[in-house]
Scaffold this active site. Structure first.
Site, PDB file in Angstrom:
ATOM      1  N   TYR A   1      -9.776   3.987 -12.555  1.00  0.00           N
ATOM      2  CA  TYR A   1      -9.744   4.737 -11.280  1.00  0.00           C
ATOM      3  C   TYR A   1      -9.673   6.247 -11.489  1.00  0.00           C
ATOM      4  O   TYR A   1      -9.394   6.976 -10.535  1.00  0.00           O
ATOM      5  CB  TYR A   1      -8.493   4.377 -10.461  1.00  0.00           C
TER       6      TYR A   1
ATOM      7  N   TYR B   1       1.084  -1.637 -12.079  1.00  0.00           N
ATOM      8  CA  TYR B   1      -0.295  -1.858 -12.529  1.00  0.00           C
ATOM      9  C   TYR B   1      -0.532  -1.280 -13.933  1.00  0.00           C
ATOM     10  O   TYR B   1      -1.572  -0.710 -14.220  1.00  0.00           O
ATOM     11  CB  TYR B   1      -1.296  -1.300 -11.511  1.00  0.00           C
TER      12      TYR B   1
ATOM     13  N   PRO C   1       5.099  -4.445  -0.315  1.00  0.00           N
ATOM     14  CA  PRO C   1       4.763  -3.377  -1.255  1.00  0.00           C
ATOM     15  C   PRO C   1       4.946  -3.802  -2.710  1.00  0.00           C
ATOM     16  O   PRO C   1       5.817  -4.630  -3.017  1.00  0.00           O
ATOM     17  CB  PRO C   1       5.782  -2.293  -0.905  1.00  0.00           C
ATOM     18  N   GLY C   2       4.134  -3.250  -3.562  1.00  0.00           N
ATOM     19  CA  GLY C   2       4.294  -3.471  -5.001  1.00  0.00           C
ATOM     20  C   GLY C   2       4.620  -2.159  -5.686  1.00  0.00           C
ATOM     21  O   GLY C   2       5.740  -1.895  -6.101  1.00  0.00           O
ATOM     22  N   ARG C   3       3.595  -1.280  -5.702  1.00  0.00           N
ATOM     23  CA  ARG C   3       3.683  -0.009  -6.426  1.00  0.00           C
ATOM     24  C   ARG C   3       4.950   0.790  -6.111  1.00  0.00           C
ATOM     25  O   ARG C   3       5.618   1.296  -7.007  1.00  0.00           O
ATOM     26  CB  ARG C   3       2.463   0.821  -6.029  1.00  0.00           C
TER      27      ARG C   3
ATOM     28  N   ARG D   1      -5.517   2.102 -15.862  1.00  0.00           N
ATOM     29  CA  ARG D   1      -5.710   2.879 -14.627  1.00  0.00           C
ATOM     30  C   ARG D   1      -6.536   4.155 -14.796  1.00  0.00           C
ATOM     31  O   ARG D   1      -7.421   4.417 -13.992  1.00  0.00           O
ATOM     32  CB  ARG D   1      -4.353   3.203 -13.981  1.00  0.00           C
TER      33      ARG D   1
ATOM     34  N   CYS E   1     -13.151   1.366 -28.561  1.00  0.00           N
ATOM     35  CA  CYS E   1     -14.534   1.841 -28.749  1.00  0.00           C
ATOM     36  C   CYS E   1     -15.247   2.019 -27.411  1.00  0.00           C
ATOM     37  O   CYS E   1     -16.206   1.292 -27.092  1.00  0.00           O
ATOM     38  CB  CYS E   1     -15.306   0.866 -29.621  1.00  0.00           C
ATOM     39  N   GLU E   2     -14.744   2.900 -26.616  1.00  0.00           N
ATOM     40  CA  GLU E   2     -15.365   3.222 -25.334  1.00  0.00           C
ATOM     41  C   GLU E   2     -15.074   4.694 -25.062  1.00  0.00           C
ATOM     42  O   GLU E   2     -13.950   5.149 -25.245  1.00  0.00           O
ATOM     43  CB  GLU E   2     -14.721   2.428 -24.183  1.00  0.00           C
TER      44      GLU E   2
ATOM     45  N   GLY F   1       0.791  -1.230   0.000  1.00  0.00           N
ATOM     46  CA  GLY F   1       0.000   0.000   0.000  1.00  0.00           C
ATOM     47  C   GLY F   1       0.820   1.275   0.000  1.00  0.00           C
ATOM     48  O   GLY F   1       0.249   2.360  -0.076  1.00  0.00           O
TER      49      GLY F   1
HETATM   50  N1  LLP Z   1      -0.517  -7.150  -0.688  1.00  0.00           N
HETATM   51  C1  LLP Z   1      -1.723  -7.501  -1.090  1.00  0.00           C
HETATM   52  C2  LLP Z   1      -2.428  -8.573  -0.412  1.00  0.00           C
HETATM   53  C3  LLP Z   1      -2.328  -6.831  -2.153  1.00  0.00           C
HETATM   54  O1  LLP Z   1      -3.545  -7.173  -2.548  1.00  0.00           O
HETATM   55  C4  LLP Z   1      -1.626  -5.804  -2.795  1.00  0.00           C
HETATM   56  C5  LLP Z   1      -2.235  -5.061  -3.898  1.00  0.00           C
HETATM   57  C6  LLP Z   1      -0.340  -5.475  -2.334  1.00  0.00           C
HETATM   58  C7  LLP Z   1       0.179  -6.154  -1.274  1.00  0.00           C
HETATM   59  C8  LLP Z   1       0.485  -4.410  -2.957  1.00  0.00           C
HETATM   60  O2  LLP Z   1      -0.075  -3.142  -2.836  1.00  0.00           O
HETATM   61  P1  LLP Z   1       0.781  -1.886  -3.310  1.00  0.00           P
HETATM   62  O3  LLP Z   1       1.970  -1.723  -2.436  1.00  0.00           O
HETATM   63  O4  LLP Z   1       1.154  -2.037  -4.727  1.00  0.00           O
HETATM   64  O5  LLP Z   1      -0.141  -0.732  -3.132  1.00  0.00           O
HETATM   65  N2  LLP Z   1      -4.548  -1.835  -9.627  1.00  0.00           N
HETATM   66  C9  LLP Z   1      -4.539  -0.879  -8.553  1.00  0.00           C
HETATM   67  C10 LLP Z   1      -3.854  -1.420  -7.309  1.00  0.00           C
HETATM   68  C11 LLP Z   1      -4.429  -2.696  -6.833  1.00  0.00           C
HETATM   69  C12 LLP Z   1      -3.662  -3.291  -5.687  1.00  0.00           C
HETATM   70  C13 LLP Z   1      -4.034  -4.681  -5.465  1.00  0.00           C
HETATM   71  N3  LLP Z   1      -3.401  -5.266  -4.342  1.00  0.00           N
HETATM   72  C14 LLP Z   1      -3.898   0.383  -9.040  1.00  0.00           C
HETATM   73  O6  LLP Z   1      -3.472   0.447 -10.188  1.00  0.00           O
HETATM   74  O7  LLP Z   1      -3.848   1.390  -8.330  1.00  0.00           O
END
Ligand code: LLP
Length: 857
Positions: A782, A838, A740-742, A778, A809-810, A703
């Protein structure tokens, strides 16, 4: 320089004329205007503090107080002259003598309004005479201009005696005769602000903000090319910078917007000064005397084409509401007329109005009304004859200003949420479509402005990315804050154009940025293990890089497990499924090192998958967080996690399956920039874990947000580390994990896409590109913001307002609405920033359009 018929009026306020250094600045500024070919008229306020001293003379009951005020006024002027080693010029001596004579008459005349007007005018008469002397001392030809000769007050209906002398309006027709007279003298003219003459030729006062208004009138009468108001800030800001340091300088406003902003609370310019320049279509500039280099604010009739946006949020305090309730109001003819007649009779002007079937509520603005309890009491007594009356106050009126307010209402949910959590007495939206006002208790307004400003930026309705309207923030101008580092893609332009030449659309990732992010996270010592959420970007080279940096990997599906296994075989894999089938769980759990379980049923219908394994229970802590509703993964409406009241059942099911509850896990959402969230989750999990002896690990999820909008502040990792360390000190027995991912990849990736077509349609320039919602979902999903840059025209000004769209086509296939980029042409390469997370992973084959490929730089 030969005189020209181009006039400019420069106005300097009290602090700007209070010291010799400031007068030097005035001199320089006016000389610069003369070099530009202007005939210059300077309008000045009284030296700061002098008007208050004059008011004290009026209010004083004893002669000694008046004499003291007189001495203070004299010494303010003396000190200024002393600092330049100058004797008091004859003109100032004469003016001081006039003032002294007026003070002599005080005991007889102080209640007389004509005397008060003449006395109040002395401050500006003195400062303007002083200015002429200083200019001459600096060898610049200067003449005194008596603004009372130029400006004539108009008689108005309903004008009180007080208003007739001390708060007049003036005629503002063009009078070319004055241009000829001033040109004949060919010098710089310095005129006192704040005053005019009445029909009998007597001195009258313009009232509060009078010098701004004088300048505007003089500009109108002279047909000036512009009026410049010089003050001690760079211009109008999107909010009061004392309350909201990140408020942005407003580069350009039209007259109506400026009128709204000044009327609803901005102090930098008096609202009355806009009328004259608006009527005569004279541009008005606001500039900072200390920083003449800054562009300031330009207020004019026709502004550049621009994105619809809320321009400012302002606040007025001391507002009083009068609520009038009657059952007889429905269909009753003349009720409102009766009510308003009472307001008129008591000299109260009404500002906002809200009405319902049986209630009318109006606001009285303290700046327009002499609201004191006597007046209010008398009003209420009269109103009580026709309705039930309640006075509510003190209140604060918070106003959002921007053209096209109604079209933005749908995006104001965060604003309504923020305001709605307080007691709102009145909401008003006028039909001029320029403003929206909320009235709340004054005590509830504390901190509201800052929160709302931020909410407006995040909701994309205050378009601070539009550089043609929004200039730098107040804090970046006046506090030495280091600016954000240049993003990698701005320095890699040539390499990126090479990459784009190969194929389009294309995602490009920057290895160094990913490495740097991974290292920064790993430096947070209280986190024992980091799992990279590979759903953000699972390109093999990205996974490999991140594993090399020492992170493990979080996977949500058999596909992700296989990808992680192939690209980074040495990294541990945490499996975090949601609604997986029993078959999937059985197969996938064998591929994972660590297991997170987010439903009691999973333990019940596939106990064998978990037998003998250590597991983390993913809990729903009851709230969701994140940049958009669709990414919040907590709370009753969210499909994720085990509700807290199901925790005992989950523990039981785990025991029955032969699994060991080794950890608790919570991931409540994505794109979070508020550090408090991580502390809360950590502390909450820890308090739950204390009751479960087998728990050794707390996983507080991912997150971690990144700033997508130009104005968002990045996460302060040092502060995050400190926060986590604090909680850890309280619960040292638990290992801390994060996933974390993002944060690791968002800013490391850009999307390159080529312009396919440009279409001008009903005032909008649509720029079509070969990427779209199928490549980057995205924005459509969103309303996410990704910066857009014309890579092929780097170095050219980003001055063309466009809406960037894909080929799908949207109607939702919009990558960026109302963006300013360098003038695009078919074939140009556009760059979308922050596309590393993402982006490619969420692509689809919709419309059978090909996906973008991915390249690591
Ligand atoms: N852990 C779990 C269980 C998750 O479901 C997620 C993301 C993360 C960690 C990593 O979250 P991050 O650090 O990346 O915020 N598609 C959306 C984001 C969806 C996130 C899904 N889960 C976007 O583009 O903003």
């Amino acid at each position: 320089m030969a005189p020209t018929n181009r006039f400019v009026v420069l106005k300097f306020g009290g602090t700007s004329v209070a010291t010799a250094a400031r007068w030097r600045a005035i001199h320089e500024i006016s000389q610069a205007r003369r070099r530009d070919g202007f005939q210059v008229v300077i309008v000045v306020s009284a030296l700061s503090g002098v008007t208050n001293l004059l008011q004290a003379i009026i209010d004083a009951t004893g002669a000694s107080v008046r004499q003291q005020a007189l001495t203070d006024i004299r010494s303010k002027h003396e000190q200024l002259l002393d600092s330049l080693g100058l004797a008091m010029p004859e003109s100032v001596v004469r003016q001081l003598a006039e003032l002294a004579a007026l003070v002599e008459q005080a005991s007889d005349l102080s209640a007389k309004l004509d005397w008060q007007a003449r006395l109040m005018a002395q401050g500006e008469l003195l400062s303007s005479q002083l200015g002429v002397a200083l200019f001459r001392h600096w060898q610049t030809e200067a003449d005194w201009l008596d603004s009372r000769q130029v400006l004539q007050a108009i008689d108005e209906e309903n004008q009180s005696d007080w208003g007739r002398w001390l708060s007049v309006n003036c005629q503002c027709q063009r009078q070319p005769i004055w241009n000829q007279r001033l040109l004949a003298e060919a010098s710089t003219h310095i005129a006192p602000g704040f005053m005019a003459r009445n029909a009998d030729g007597q001195t009258v006062i313009l009232g509060r903000g009078g010098s701004d208004t004088s300048a505007a009138y003089l500009g109108a009468v002279l047909g000036a090319e512009r009026v410049e108001i010089w003050t001690d800030v760079a211009g109008m800001f999107s909010a009061d910078p004392r309350q909201v340091p990140e408020a942005r300088l407003l580069g350009e406003l039209d007259f109506e917007e400026a009128q709204e902003i000044t009327t609803t609370g901005a102090k930098v310019l008096h609202p009355r000064s806009i009328g004259p320049v608006r009527e005569t279509d004279t541009p008005l500039w606001i500039k900072d005397t200390n920083r003449p280099d800054l562009a300031g604010t330009v207020i004019c009739a026709k502004t550049k084409e621009r994105a619809p946006s809320i321009k400012a949020i302002s606040q007025r305090k001391g507002v009083v509401l009068v609520s009038m309730e009657t059952l007889g109001m429905w269909n009753q003819v003349g009720f409102l007329a009766d009510v308003f007649a009472a307001f008129k009779q008591h000299g109260l002007s009404v500002d906002l109005i809200g009405s319902a079937e049986t209630n009318v509520t109006v606001s009285l603005d303290p700046s327009e009304n002499l609201v004191n309890s006597n007046v209010l009491e008398a009003l209420c007594t009269d109103l009580a004859k026709v309705c039930r009356v309640k006075v509510i106050g003190p209140c604060a009126a918070i106003t959002l200003v921007g053209r096209g307010m109604r079209a933005m209402l749908s995006r104001l949910s965060a604003v309504f949420g923020e305001v709605g959590s307080r007691r709102v007495h009145l909401i008003s939206q006028s039909s001029n479509d320029l403003n929206l006002t909320f009235v709340v208790d004054e005590s509830e307004a504390v901190g509201l402005l800052g929160n709302l400003h931020q909410a407006l930026v995040h909701a994309g309705v205050m378009r601070v990315d539009d550089m043609a309207v929004f200039g730098p923030s107040w804090s970046s101008l006046y506090r030495s804050e280091h600016s954000a580092p240049t993003p990698w893609w701005q320095t890699e332009q040539a390499a990126l154009l090479d990459v784009a030449a190969g194929r389009s659309p294309r995602y490009v990732y920057h290895a160094d940025t990913i490495r740097e992010r991974a290292q920064a996270l790993r430096a947070i010592s209280s986190v024992d293990r980091w799992f990279y959420a590979q759903k953000a970007n699972d390109h093999a080279s990205v996974l490999k890089l991140i594993a090399e940096a020492g992170l493990d990997i979080e996977c949500v599906s058999p596909g992700e497990l296989a990808q992680a296994q192939a690209a980074a075989p040495k990294a541990a894999r945490l499996y975090t499924p949601n609604f997986a089938s029993a078959d999937e769980l059985r197969a996938a759990c064998t591929q994972a090192t660590e297991l997170s379980v987010d439903a009691v049923q999973a333990l019940q219908f596939a106990p064998d998958a978990y037998a003998g394994r250590r597991i983390l229970l993913r809990l729903d802590l009851g709230v969701g967080r994140g940049h958009h509703d669709k990414v919040r993964t907590g709370g009753a409406r969210s499909k994720f996690g085990i509700a807290l009241n199901d925790l005992p059942a989950a523990l039981q099911a785990a025991q029955a399956a032969g699994a060991i509850v080794y950890g608790l896990h919570a991931h409540l959402g994505s794109g979070i920039l508020d550090l408090g969230h991580f502390r809360e989750v950590y502390a909450h999990l820890a308090s739950l874990a204390e009751r479960i002896p087998s728990v050794a690990v707390l996983n507080i999820g991912g997150g971690l947000g990144v700033p997508y909008w130009p104005d968002e502040r990045p996460l302060d990792l040092a502060a995050l580390a400190a926060t986590l360390a604090e909680v850890k000190a309280a619960y040292p027995q638990f290992e801390l994990w994060m996933e974390p991912g993002r944060f690791l990849v968002a800013e490391a990736g850009v999307l390159l896409t080529r312009v396919t077509q440009i279409k001008h349609k009903q005032g909008v320039q649509f720029v079509g590109v070969d990427a779209g919602m199928h490549v980057l979902a995205r924005p459509a999903l969103y309303e996410a913001y990704h910066g857009i840059w014309n890579l092929s025209k780097a170095g050219q000004p980003a001055d063309t307002l466009v809406t960037v769209v894909g080929q799908i086509c949207e109607s939702g296939d919009v990558l960026g609405r109302d963006r300013r980029i360098a003038a695009p042409e078919v074939g140009d390469v556009l760059l979308l920033s922050h596309a590393g997370a993402y982006g490619a992973v969420m692509a689809s084959q919709y419309n059978r359009r090909p996906a973008a490929d991915e390249v690591m730089l």
